[in-house]
Design an enzyme around this catalytic site. Structure first.
Site, PDB file in Angstrom:
ATOM      1  N   CYS A  80       0.823  -1.214   0.000  1.00  0.00           N
ATOM      2  CA  CYS A  80       0.000   0.000   0.000  1.00  0.00           C
ATOM      3  C   CYS A  80       0.858   1.266   0.000  1.00  0.00           C
ATOM      4  O   CYS A  80       0.467   2.273  -0.593  1.00  0.00           O
ATOM      5  CB  CYS A  80      -0.983  -0.004   1.159  1.00  0.00           C
ATOM      6  SG  CYS A  80      -0.282   0.082   2.805  1.00  0.00           S
ATOM      7  N   HIS A 113      -2.653   0.969   6.898  1.00  0.00           N
ATOM      8  CA  HIS A 113      -3.085   0.890   5.503  1.00  0.00           C
ATOM      9  C   HIS A 113      -3.350   2.289   4.967  1.00  0.00           C
ATOM     10  O   HIS A 113      -4.079   3.074   5.583  1.00  0.00           O
ATOM     11  CB  HIS A 113      -4.344   0.042   5.374  1.00  0.00           C
ATOM     12  CG  HIS A 113      -4.756  -0.196   3.952  1.00  0.00           C
ATOM     13  ND1 HIS A 113      -3.954  -0.849   3.044  1.00  0.00           N
ATOM     14  CD2 HIS A 113      -5.885   0.152   3.271  1.00  0.00           C
ATOM     15  CE1 HIS A 113      -4.555  -0.899   1.871  1.00  0.00           C
ATOM     16  NE2 HIS A 113      -5.729  -0.298   1.980  1.00  0.00           N
ATOM     17  N   HIS A 166      -6.082   2.092  -3.602  1.00  0.00           N
ATOM     18  CA  HIS A 166      -5.352   1.427  -2.522  1.00  0.00           C
ATOM     19  C   HIS A 166      -4.993  -0.003  -2.898  1.00  0.00           C
ATOM     20  O   HIS A 166      -5.403  -0.527  -3.935  1.00  0.00           O
ATOM     21  CB  HIS A 166      -6.162   1.459  -1.220  1.00  0.00           C
ATOM     22  CG  HIS A 166      -7.385   0.572  -1.203  1.00  0.00           C
ATOM     23  ND1 HIS A 166      -7.603  -0.374  -0.239  1.00  0.00           N
ATOM     24  CD2 HIS A 166      -8.456   0.494  -2.039  1.00  0.00           C
ATOM     25  CE1 HIS A 166      -8.749  -0.999  -0.457  1.00  0.00           C
ATOM     26  NE2 HIS A 166      -9.288  -0.483  -1.544  1.00  0.00           N
TER      27      HIS A 166
END
Length: 239
Positions: free
Chosen positions: A113, A180, A192
């Site tokens: 990510c 994240h 993402h």
């Protein structure tokens, strides 16, 4: 650098060339049928450049005000596997040959990510360092995002003030660090890449994402963040 800028300023069309051995410009003719908006390096020019040395980058200009790579540029760059140098508005910018943002397979520290967030920002005009990170950092209190983002020009903003280009940090695992990152796009979409076996993707903000949201961050040079770099790459991948 001055040679590249002078070459770019010499024409109202896109000019193009190849960088030899990292230091010499090999000028090429723009053979595209629409040279004001695109460029094409003819095979004979490419072969002649290869005879002169190692081709280490592709150079071209945008006479129109587009300081990011177009979708056609991104398709060409992926095919070449080379850095591309763009001249626009009297400024040079070098773009790494990063993979397309969509459809990446997850590999921690390689295509994760943060890699996606960093590469997206690179295509949009802001360069970020590649932080060292060992697998499982989110369980050891190392806080990759919370510790590093303020050091590279980010500050927190209120969710009600969020704008496209801001970075959303989520805490998907109870008891773990917020780990994240998602880039907010227009129309409440996010870009993402999670570790749940999914490819990197663009999708609508989900209620679960909102529930897991830890914080939203904005770069100090947000006015220089041109999201056309992301949208052009998505278009290139889609086509």
């Amino acid at each position: 650098m001055q040679d590249l800028l002078e070459y770019a300023a010499s024409s109202q069309d896109e000019v193009c060339g190849l960088i030899i051995d990292g230091k010499k410009l090999f000028r090429c003719r723009n053979a595209h049928a629409d040279p004001h908006n695109q460029f094409l390096i003819a095979d004979n020019d490419w072969l002649a450049a290869e005879e002169a040395g190692e081709i280490t980058a592709v150079f071209h200009s945008h006479p129109m005000n587009l300081p990011t790579l177009s979708s056609a540029d991104r398709r060409g760059q992926i095919a070449s596997g080379l850095p591309w140098i763009l001249a626009c508005n009297g400024v040079l910018r070098e773009f790494r040959a990063v993979p397309h943002l969509l459809g990446r397979r997850f590999e921690h520290g390689v295509t994760d990510c943060y890699t996606l967030f960093r590469d997206a920002y690179h295509l949009c005009g802001i360069d970020l360092p590649d932080f060292d990170r060992a697998n499982g950092w989110w369980l050891r209190g190392e806080n990759l995002y919370l510790n590093n983002l303020p050091q590279v020009g980010f500050h927190q903003v209120c969710p009600s003030e969020s704008l496209p280009g801001d970075v959303i940090i989520r805490q998907p695992f109870p008891g773990a660090d917020p780990c994240h990152a998602m880039v907010l796009l227009d129309d409440n979409l996010v870009l993402h890449h999670d570790c749940a076996g999914h490819l990197s993707r663009r999708e609508q903000m989900r209620p679960a994402f909102v529930k897991q949201m830890h914080s939203i961050w904005r770069h100090e040079q947000c006015s220089s963040l041109n999201l056309q770099g992301i949208y052009a790459d998505i278009s290139a991948k889609s086509n």
